[in-house]
Scaffold this active site. Sequence first.
Site, PDB file in Angstrom:
ATOM      1  N   HIS A  66      -5.175   2.034  -3.577  1.00 21.06           N
ATOM      2  CA  HIS A  66      -4.056   1.369  -4.251  1.00 21.06           C
ATOM      3  C   HIS A  66      -3.589   2.267  -5.392  1.00 21.06           C
ATOM      4  O   HIS A  66      -4.303   2.439  -6.377  1.00 21.06           O
ATOM      5  CB  HIS A  66      -4.487  -0.001  -4.786  1.00 21.06           C
ATOM      6  CG  HIS A  66      -4.873  -0.958  -3.700  1.00 21.06           C
ATOM      7  ND1 HIS A  66      -3.955  -1.721  -3.020  1.00 21.06           N
ATOM      8  CD2 HIS A  66      -6.080  -1.249  -3.149  1.00 21.06           C
ATOM      9  CE1 HIS A  66      -4.576  -2.454  -2.109  1.00 21.06           C
ATOM     10  NE2 HIS A  66      -5.872  -2.188  -2.163  1.00 21.06           N
ATOM     11  N   HIS A 182      -6.445  -6.883   6.736  1.00 25.10           N
ATOM     12  CA  HIS A 182      -7.298  -7.426   5.670  1.00 25.10           C
ATOM     13  C   HIS A 182      -7.766  -8.767   6.216  1.00 25.10           C
ATOM     14  O   HIS A 182      -6.982  -9.701   6.329  1.00 25.10           O
ATOM     15  CB  HIS A 182      -6.455  -7.591   4.401  1.00 25.10           C
ATOM     16  CG  HIS A 182      -7.096  -8.416   3.325  1.00 25.10           C
ATOM     17  ND1 HIS A 182      -7.417  -7.896   2.091  1.00 25.10           N
ATOM     18  CD2 HIS A 182      -7.449  -9.728   3.274  1.00 25.10           C
ATOM     19  CE1 HIS A 182      -7.955  -8.849   1.334  1.00 25.10           C
ATOM     20  NE2 HIS A 182      -7.978  -9.974   2.021  1.00 25.10           N
ATOM     21  N   ASP A 308     -10.982   1.369  -1.124  1.00 25.74           N
ATOM     22  CA  ASP A 308     -10.289   0.192  -1.685  1.00 25.74           C
ATOM     23  C   ASP A 308     -10.169   0.337  -3.208  1.00 25.74           C
ATOM     24  O   ASP A 308     -10.303  -0.635  -3.958  1.00 25.74           O
ATOM     25  CB  ASP A 308     -10.999  -1.114  -1.323  1.00 25.74           C
ATOM     26  CG  ASP A 308     -10.087  -2.333  -1.538  1.00 25.74           C
ATOM     27  OD1 ASP A 308      -8.905  -2.141  -1.890  1.00 25.74           O
ATOM     28  OD2 ASP A 308     -10.566  -3.457  -1.347  1.00 25.74           O
ATOM     29  N   HIS A 312      -6.986  -1.967 -12.137  1.00 27.58           N
ATOM     30  CA  HIS A 312      -6.387  -3.068 -12.892  1.00 27.58           C
ATOM     31  C   HIS A 312      -6.521  -2.743 -14.367  1.00 27.58           C
ATOM     32  O   HIS A 312      -7.570  -2.279 -14.806  1.00 27.58           O
ATOM     33  CB  HIS A 312      -7.088  -4.398 -12.598  1.00 27.58           C
ATOM     34  CG  HIS A 312      -6.816  -4.913 -11.222  1.00 27.58           C
ATOM     35  ND1 HIS A 312      -5.586  -5.372 -10.833  1.00 27.58           N
ATOM     36  CD2 HIS A 312      -7.623  -5.023 -10.138  1.00 27.58           C
ATOM     37  CE1 HIS A 312      -5.637  -5.749  -9.560  1.00 27.58           C
ATOM     38  NE2 HIS A 312      -6.858  -5.539  -9.112  1.00 27.58           N
ATOM     39  N   GLY A 327     -10.703  -6.518  -7.589  1.00 33.13           N
ATOM     40  CA  GLY A 327     -10.558  -5.099  -7.294  1.00 33.13           C
ATOM     41  C   GLY A 327     -11.325  -4.236  -8.261  1.00 33.13           C
ATOM     42  O   GLY A 327     -11.535  -4.625  -9.415  1.00 33.13           O
TER      43      GLY A 327
END
Lengths: 432, 317
Positions: A66, A182, A308, A312, A327
């Site tokens: 991400h 997912h 993954d 954040h 996450g």
Amino acid sequence: MAEGGPSRVLLRGGAVVDRGGVRRADVLVDSGVVAAVGDDVPIDGAAVLDCGGCWVGPGLVDLHTHLRQPGREEAETVETGSRAAALGGFTTVVAMPNTTPAIDSAAVVREVMALGATALCTVEVSGAITVDRAGERLAPMAELARLGVRLFTDDGTGVQDGRLMRRALEYALPLGVVLAQHCEDDALAAGGVMHEGAWSSRMGVPGQPAEAEELMVMRDVTLARLTGARVHFQHLSTAGSVDLVRLAKRSGLAVTCEATPHHLTLTDEACQGYDTAFRVNPPLRPAADRDAVRAGLLDGTIDAVATDHAPHDQEAKERPFDQAPPGMLGLETAMALTLGGLGLGDDPQRLFALLSWQPASVLGLPAAAGVMAPGAPADLCVIDPGERWVVDAGRLASRSRNTPYAGMELQGRVRHTVHCGEPVVIDQEAQR
Amino acid sequence: MTAHLLCVDDLGPDGVEAVLKLTDSMVEVGRRDIPKVPALRGRTVVSLFYEDSTRTRLSFETAAKRLSADTMSFSVSTSAVKKGESLRDTVLTIEAMGIDALVVRHASSGVPWQLAAWLAGSGVSVVNAGDGWHEHPTQALLDAYTIRNEHKAGSLEGLRVGIVGDVKHSRVARSNVFCFAMLGASVTLVAPPTLLPASLDGWPCDVAHDLDEVVGELDVCYLLRLQQERMTEALVPSLREYAFSYGLDLARAQRLPAGALVMHPGPINRGVEIAPEVADLPCAVITRQVANGVAVRMAVLFHLLTAPADGEVRLDG
């Protein structure tokens, strides 16, 4: 190749690792490709990178990153994320499409591709299966595939509607792309924020059962049979999921799957202090599931370790446990955790298989060849398997700090990374 | 090492015993003409409630005032947190004002633990006034105190306690199971499987699904509040059906052994978990629980904020 960088680089004194085996050799990189591999490669003006005591192999490939751009630049950008990737030995990452806006249109694909063009690693842009990842209408997959998108996923959520998923798989068949799921049945997960079990019960935290994941794996195995399409399962975390994929592969279905470094190293017990660094989705599971994930990686059921990597910002992670976003960071710790978690100190081939050529082959990338020979792309990763280091969250290259491994000592570290012939990491330092 | 009260386990059996003993002194203070002692003069106790709660908050504030502490009260709507307001910033701001104890209530499990971690080294004691479905230690202490004082046994040792109803979503149940078991009671959870936690591994209690089967052997019948929203989650079909199986009606109450107590953390749903006429029976000690709440919270604040070197309790300065 960045302007002004050396065009010739000699990686000297390491053990070269590829599909063919492990052997003592130097590697000469010239003009973006491997020019020579052997014992007596002349220096001849090349910049020399010391690889003594190290494994020199193909660059690592992360199927699940991400990068948060566009929309969440306070957490990560393509630039900072790609720097973290390079420091972690990755030369290719697949950018997940759950950005704001989602990567579900040509305009956003082009934007992320443009950002990736100057990144410290190759950024493969993935696309959403459905418009705005809402699970209602198909995204323009053909148009996005034409732009170079190889993987589609609504990651962050699963496609709940079985009919829509069937249509997506059928529609995508002629496009030569991979649909990745997912796996989480929303109804059964019921908003659970950690694994439903002894710890969630004692902690008074809403849990989601392992079966919420397994139900969707089961459905999509069935849809793979129905449609003949390929399905890739993302971040599998339960023993039941691993069993389902093992059976599906045995019956000849075209399924592949990945697991994360955290699911092979941590368990739900880690949540007991309500530290939101441990909140992740799929959630950390009990030891039996962790062990099944390890076994699946070792027996070939699970094709790849994928990070993954989910940055954040601090403020978001300072919310209460059930309100903090799920996450954790992964790029800079993935290799060491895989090495340690699976005990691969004597098996560098398996380490590179799980982190490089196997994930590459899920997507059909050139790195799938896994050969270190003249003519191969000069995407390289040099690992010192003996180095011990302590994870210092404040020194990570990611814009975010949400690693659950802060303060932990790990063994094995990426020393150098070469991307398209450019040494982007030298002696653990990013070069730009 | 700053003393917190996050869960009953933090106190341990000796600590629980000490707090219950202190509570006797606090009950005595409460009976005085001027129910106030200078024990915490100059100390500041802040209540930080992220969830509506009238009784627990008033109970803590009354307790602090009776000990002569200065009190401040922060009322924060949960919506502010959902908008992304940092809990940590709020807490560090309050801490910067110079306080001694932070009494916190939050709808999310674990918040008092997060606060204690952020306040490490500050000298501020965190008191959990209820976190999510997780713990409500002062409720457990006041319940234990009430049982000890109201039941003829005078102790929880060997008493059979049934905790009836929505255990899954109940912080009261979680605190009470561990507190009562620590004090020697034998605890049985009585609920349909849908209202029990997914796993009871490590819980010191038994489980029954049929109240009629166990009601005749309960020394304490502890009823939990059933929230309306449990019906929409398909956890029970209807309030009527719940009352049919798990409500303490008069017929069931009459089967309780002589001297048994009926308890409830409040607020009660008359006609659901407890029949109106049962709530008014002498064996229903629900208002005694509330009354004891102030004394127990005085004891907790005193226990955490004073460190008597000789173990002697000096309330009057």
